[in-house]
Motif scaffolding. Structure first.
Motif, PDB file in Angstrom:
ATOM      1  N   ILE A 168       0.849  -1.196   0.000  1.00  0.00           N
ATOM      2  CA  ILE A 168       0.000   0.000   0.000  1.00  0.00           C
ATOM      3  C   ILE A 168       0.881   1.242   0.000  1.00  0.00           C
ATOM      4  O   ILE A 168       1.918   1.274   0.668  1.00  0.00           O
ATOM      5  CB  ILE A 168      -0.994  -0.014   1.187  1.00  0.00           C
ATOM      6  CG1 ILE A 168      -2.002   1.133   1.065  1.00  0.00           C
ATOM      7  CG2 ILE A 168      -0.262   0.016   2.530  1.00  0.00           C
ATOM      8  CD1 ILE A 168      -3.246   0.936   1.896  1.00  0.00           C
ATOM      9  N   VAL A 187      -1.759   8.296   0.995  1.00  0.00           N
ATOM     10  CA  VAL A 187      -2.850   8.491   1.954  1.00  0.00           C
ATOM     11  C   VAL A 187      -3.990   9.217   1.245  1.00  0.00           C
ATOM     12  O   VAL A 187      -3.784   9.878   0.222  1.00  0.00           O
ATOM     13  CB  VAL A 187      -2.426   9.316   3.186  1.00  0.00           C
ATOM     14  CG1 VAL A 187      -1.402   8.595   4.008  1.00  0.00           C
ATOM     15  CG2 VAL A 187      -1.943  10.684   2.783  1.00  0.00           C
ATOM     16  N   VAL A 188      -5.186   9.086   1.811  1.00  0.00           N
ATOM     17  CA  VAL A 188      -6.344   9.767   1.241  1.00  0.00           C
ATOM     18  C   VAL A 188      -6.420  11.156   1.856  1.00  0.00           C
ATOM     19  O   VAL A 188      -6.760  11.324   3.024  1.00  0.00           O
ATOM     20  CB  VAL A 188      -7.641   8.987   1.524  1.00  0.00           C
ATOM     21  CG1 VAL A 188      -8.819   9.683   0.867  1.00  0.00           C
ATOM     22  CG2 VAL A 188      -7.513   7.564   1.023  1.00  0.00           C
ATOM     23  N   GLU A 211      -4.606   6.847  -2.063  1.00  0.00           N
ATOM     24  CA  GLU A 211      -3.921   5.628  -1.646  1.00  0.00           C
ATOM     25  C   GLU A 211      -4.170   4.558  -2.689  1.00  0.00           C
ATOM     26  O   GLU A 211      -5.240   4.482  -3.292  1.00  0.00           O
ATOM     27  CB  GLU A 211      -4.362   5.162  -0.257  1.00  0.00           C
ATOM     28  CG  GLU A 211      -5.756   4.581  -0.178  1.00  0.00           C
ATOM     29  CD  GLU A 211      -6.073   3.954   1.179  1.00  0.00           C
ATOM     30  OE1 GLU A 211      -5.155   3.731   1.977  1.00  0.00           O
ATOM     31  OE2 GLU A 211      -7.267   3.701   1.435  1.00  0.00           O
ATOM     32  N   LEU A 248      -3.850   0.452  -3.012  1.00  0.00           N
ATOM     33  CA  LEU A 248      -3.628  -0.876  -2.439  1.00  0.00           C
ATOM     34  C   LEU A 248      -3.492  -1.843  -3.603  1.00  0.00           C
ATOM     35  O   LEU A 248      -4.380  -1.911  -4.456  1.00  0.00           O
ATOM     36  CB  LEU A 248      -4.820  -1.261  -1.545  1.00  0.00           C
ATOM     37  CG  LEU A 248      -4.851  -2.702  -1.019  1.00  0.00           C
ATOM     38  CD1 LEU A 248      -3.685  -2.970  -0.074  1.00  0.00           C
ATOM     39  CD2 LEU A 248      -6.177  -2.973  -0.304  1.00  0.00           C
ATOM     40  N   GLU A 297      -2.787  -5.841  -4.836  1.00  0.00           N
ATOM     41  CA  GLU A 297      -2.814  -7.223  -4.357  1.00  0.00           C
ATOM     42  C   GLU A 297      -2.593  -8.184  -5.523  1.00  0.00           C
ATOM     43  O   GLU A 297      -3.149  -7.982  -6.603  1.00  0.00           O
ATOM     44  CB  GLU A 297      -4.165  -7.522  -3.708  1.00  0.00           C
ATOM     45  CG  GLU A 297      -4.415  -6.689  -2.458  1.00  0.00           C
ATOM     46  CD  GLU A 297      -5.896  -6.593  -2.128  1.00  0.00           C
ATOM     47  OE1 GLU A 297      -6.298  -7.147  -1.108  1.00  0.00           O
ATOM     48  OE2 GLU A 297      -6.638  -5.979  -2.914  1.00  0.00           O
ATOM     49  N   ARG A 334     -12.315   4.620  -6.350  1.00  0.00           N
ATOM     50  CA  ARG A 334     -13.362   5.448  -5.738  1.00  0.00           C
ATOM     51  C   ARG A 334     -12.788   6.852  -5.611  1.00  0.00           C
ATOM     52  O   ARG A 334     -11.809   7.061  -4.892  1.00  0.00           O
ATOM     53  CB  ARG A 334     -13.747   4.933  -4.353  1.00  0.00           C
ATOM     54  CG  ARG A 334     -14.812   3.845  -4.387  1.00  0.00           C
ATOM     55  CD  ARG A 334     -15.220   3.406  -2.993  1.00  0.00           C
ATOM     56  NE  ARG A 334     -15.856   4.484  -2.227  1.00  0.00           N
ATOM     57  CZ  ARG A 334     -17.101   4.916  -2.432  1.00  0.00           C
ATOM     58  NH1 ARG A 334     -17.845   4.403  -3.380  1.00  0.00           N
ATOM     59  NH2 ARG A 334     -17.604   5.875  -1.682  1.00  0.00           N
ATOM     60  N   ARG A 381      -4.297  -6.602  -8.776  1.00  0.00           N
ATOM     61  CA  ARG A 381      -5.513  -5.794  -8.654  1.00  0.00           C
ATOM     62  C   ARG A 381      -5.168  -4.545  -7.840  1.00  0.00           C
ATOM     63  O   ARG A 381      -4.628  -4.638  -6.738  1.00  0.00           O
ATOM     64  CB  ARG A 381      -6.616  -6.575  -7.944  1.00  0.00           C
ATOM     65  CG  ARG A 381      -7.900  -5.748  -7.801  1.00  0.00           C
ATOM     66  CD  ARG A 381      -9.005  -6.554  -7.158  1.00  0.00           C
ATOM     67  NE  ARG A 381      -8.735  -6.756  -5.726  1.00  0.00           N
ATOM     68  CZ  ARG A 381      -9.384  -7.626  -4.979  1.00  0.00           C
ATOM     69  NH1 ARG A 381     -10.312  -8.406  -5.511  1.00  0.00           N
ATOM     70  NH2 ARG A 381      -9.100  -7.755  -3.699  1.00  0.00           N
ATOM     71  N   SER A 408      -6.587  -1.201  -5.940  1.00  0.00           N
ATOM     72  CA  SER A 408      -7.773  -0.562  -5.362  1.00  0.00           C
ATOM     73  C   SER A 408      -7.370   0.833  -4.911  1.00  0.00           C
ATOM     74  O   SER A 408      -6.432   0.996  -4.128  1.00  0.00           O
ATOM     75  CB  SER A 408      -8.291  -1.364  -4.172  1.00  0.00           C
ATOM     76  OG  SER A 408      -8.525  -2.697  -4.558  1.00  0.00           O
ATOM     77  N   ILE A 409      -8.075   1.828  -5.432  1.00  0.00           N
ATOM     78  CA  ILE A 409      -7.664   3.215  -5.206  1.00  0.00           C
ATOM     79  C   ILE A 409      -8.758   3.986  -4.475  1.00  0.00           C
ATOM     80  O   ILE A 409      -9.930   3.944  -4.861  1.00  0.00           O
ATOM     81  CB  ILE A 409      -7.371   3.906  -6.564  1.00  0.00           C
ATOM     82  CG1 ILE A 409      -6.159   3.238  -7.232  1.00  0.00           C
ATOM     83  CG2 ILE A 409      -7.151   5.401  -6.384  1.00  0.00           C
ATOM     84  CD1 ILE A 409      -5.857   3.782  -8.611  1.00  0.00           C
ATOM     85  N   ASN A 410      -8.366   4.659  -3.391  1.00  0.00           N
ATOM     86  CA  ASN A 410      -9.217   5.669  -2.772  1.00  0.00           C
ATOM     87  C   ASN A 410      -8.596   7.018  -3.090  1.00  0.00           C
ATOM     88  O   ASN A 410      -7.466   7.297  -2.675  1.00  0.00           O
ATOM     89  CB  ASN A 410      -9.299   5.473  -1.249  1.00  0.00           C
ATOM     90  CG  ASN A 410     -10.200   4.322  -0.883  1.00  0.00           C
ATOM     91  OD1 ASN A 410     -11.275   4.158  -1.451  1.00  0.00           O
ATOM     92  ND2 ASN A 410      -9.759   3.519   0.077  1.00  0.00           N
ATOM     93  N   GLN A 431       8.372  -9.839   2.185  1.00  0.00           N
ATOM     94  CA  GLN A 431       7.142 -10.603   2.419  1.00  0.00           C
ATOM     95  C   GLN A 431       6.003 -10.088   1.571  1.00  0.00           C
ATOM     96  O   GLN A 431       5.752  -8.950   1.473  1.00  0.00           O
ATOM     97  CB  GLN A 431       6.763 -10.549   3.894  1.00  0.00           C
ATOM     98  CG  GLN A 431       6.892  -9.151   4.486  1.00  0.00           C
ATOM     99  CD  GLN A 431       6.234  -9.071   5.841  1.00  0.00           C
ATOM    100  OE1 GLN A 431       5.310  -9.783   6.145  1.00  0.00           O
ATOM    101  NE2 GLN A 431       6.706  -8.172   6.664  1.00  0.00           N
TER     102      GLN A 431
END
Lengths: 312, 105
Positions: free
Chosen positions: B22, B25-26, B32, B34, B36, B49, B76, B78-80, B105
């Protein structure tokens, strides 16, 4: 030529990283032993606020707080770090619940200290009731953890300072470390001005704000126990120092704290400005305190503002 | 708020073994990301979003350019978004790929 990143030791990186500028995640990465941090309820679990959607506001996957555990000089610690840039680091329902859960786990284990990296304006207005309840539950959880023998240390040096309910929680901690840009108070400058008028507190007078709520004043008043320079390594060393200083907690300690505060009020209650308090503490040229570099200030503070270790 | 979704077929799988990462920050003008490793090697998905409504075309261009340049197969995103400018979005996406393809990791 600059040194390649991989040749820089973690301590050197922590020393050259401003705590104030860093994100919550970077602070934790550099505060703890390298590679030791493990997160609880990480962003991939998407435990977001249930309220922000109603207000058509963006969410953050960790709801603005990172909680987990790691090692500090090889000893296990619980940690929580607020992200002051997301909604001013404010406490909402999920944000608060993550910290409450961490503190309750610490109470049960009873041997691992908790480090809270505050960076907050207080309660998130969009989640007012849930946020206020969270503050109350966190305060209770801090006191229960301390009663169980857990050391709870607050580290304050972020851009949102430590205001509102965050200031109340900080007041419940076993000990605090603060840097110059870290501010500790309950009502913020604008709140005081709005409620009491500009004659009472001019929020645009930045020098007034810093000398009233800033880290140097909090250190000299004994509200904070250690003054850290604005880098992550200094906060790491401050946390280690405080963990070594904190004594057992009980009724005697609370009575001593009450006495310390009553004594402080009777000594300085009539002072109109922080500079008057510093002068009353016997600091020569008190008006120069805000300009002092960190090392000179620490020397001064160690002479003047050491909190009695019987208190808190 | 506006929700946007993009799905791309890509040439190669993103390197590294890390499962998630990640960045950002929003906040106003920030976002942000994320990321995966949850998709088949030849696919890439981006879910957004955003607080800034009506910029679908700009997002389409920025995401298209990013996928072409990095070929982030299997990932994938994922965006805020708190209303970040396109250059900030590109930077954060690049940081996210770099982080998940690092060792560790």
């Amino acid at each position: 030529m600059t040194t390649p990143l991989e040749d820089v030791t973690p301590a050197e990186r922590a020393r050259s990283t401003s705590f104030y500028e860093a994100s919550a995640r970077t602070r934790l990465e550099l505060l703890l032993d390298a590679g030791s941090f493990a997160e609880f309820i990480g962003p991939e679990q998407r435990e977001v606020s249930p309220h922000l959607k109603i207000f058509d506001l963006p969410e953050q996957f960790d709801d603005g707080i990172v909680v987990g555990h790691g090692r500090l000089d090889d000893s296990p610690v619980f940690v929580a770090a607020q992200e002051g840039r997301f909604m001013g680091g404010a406490f909402g329902e999920v944000h608060g619940a993550k910290l409450i859960g961490l503190l309750r786990a610490a109470s049960q284990i009873a041997s691992m200290p908790v480090l809270i990296l505050f960076d907050t304006g207080g309660v998130r207005l969009q989640e007012a009731n849930a946020g206020e309840l969270a503050i109350a539950e966190i305060m209770r959880a801090v006191m229960e953890a301390r009663s169980a023998g857990v050391k709870v240390v607050g580290l304050i040096g972020g851009r949102s300072g430590c205001y509102g309910g965050g200031g109340l929680i900080a007041g419940c901690c076993s000990a605090l470390a603060v840097s110059e840009p870290g501010r500790i108070a309950v009502s913020g400058p604008e709140v005081i001005e709005t409620n009491r008028g500009v004659e009472e507190f001019d929020s645009r007078d930045r020098a007034l704000v810093w000398r009233t709520m800033g880290g140097k004043h909090r250190r000299l008043l004994g509200a904070a126990d250690v003054f850290a320079d604005d880098n992550v390594q200094d906060f790491r060393e401050a946390a280690l120092e405080l963990l070594g200083l904190i004594g057992p907690f009980g009724l005697d300690r609370l009575k001593a704290e009450q006495e310390r505060l009553a004594d402080r009020l009777s000594r300085y209650g009539a002072c109109l400005d922080a500079v008057d308090i510093w002068a009353a503490q016997g600091i020569a040229h008190a008006e120069t305190v805000p300009q002092l570099p960190a090392d000179q200030f620490i020397t001064l503070a160690d002479r003047i503002g050491r909190t009695s270790r019987d208190a808190r | 708020m506006e929700d946007l979704r993009f799905q791309h077929s890509v040439r190669t799988r993103a390197g590294g073994a890390r499962q998630s990462a990640i960045v950002g920050v929003v906040a106003s003008g920030n976002l942000e990301v994320l990321v995966e490793r949850v998709l088949p090697d030849a696919e890439c998905a981006i879910e957004i979003r955003t607080a800034a409504v009506g910029f679908g075309e700009v997002w389409t261009a920025v995401i298209g350019d990013f996928v072409e340049r990095y070929s982030p197969g299997g990932l994938r995103f994922s965006i805020n978004d708190g209303g970040a400018r396109p250059d900030t979005v590109s930077l954060r996406l690049a940081q996210a790929v770099r982080l998940i393809t690092e060792n560790g990791q």
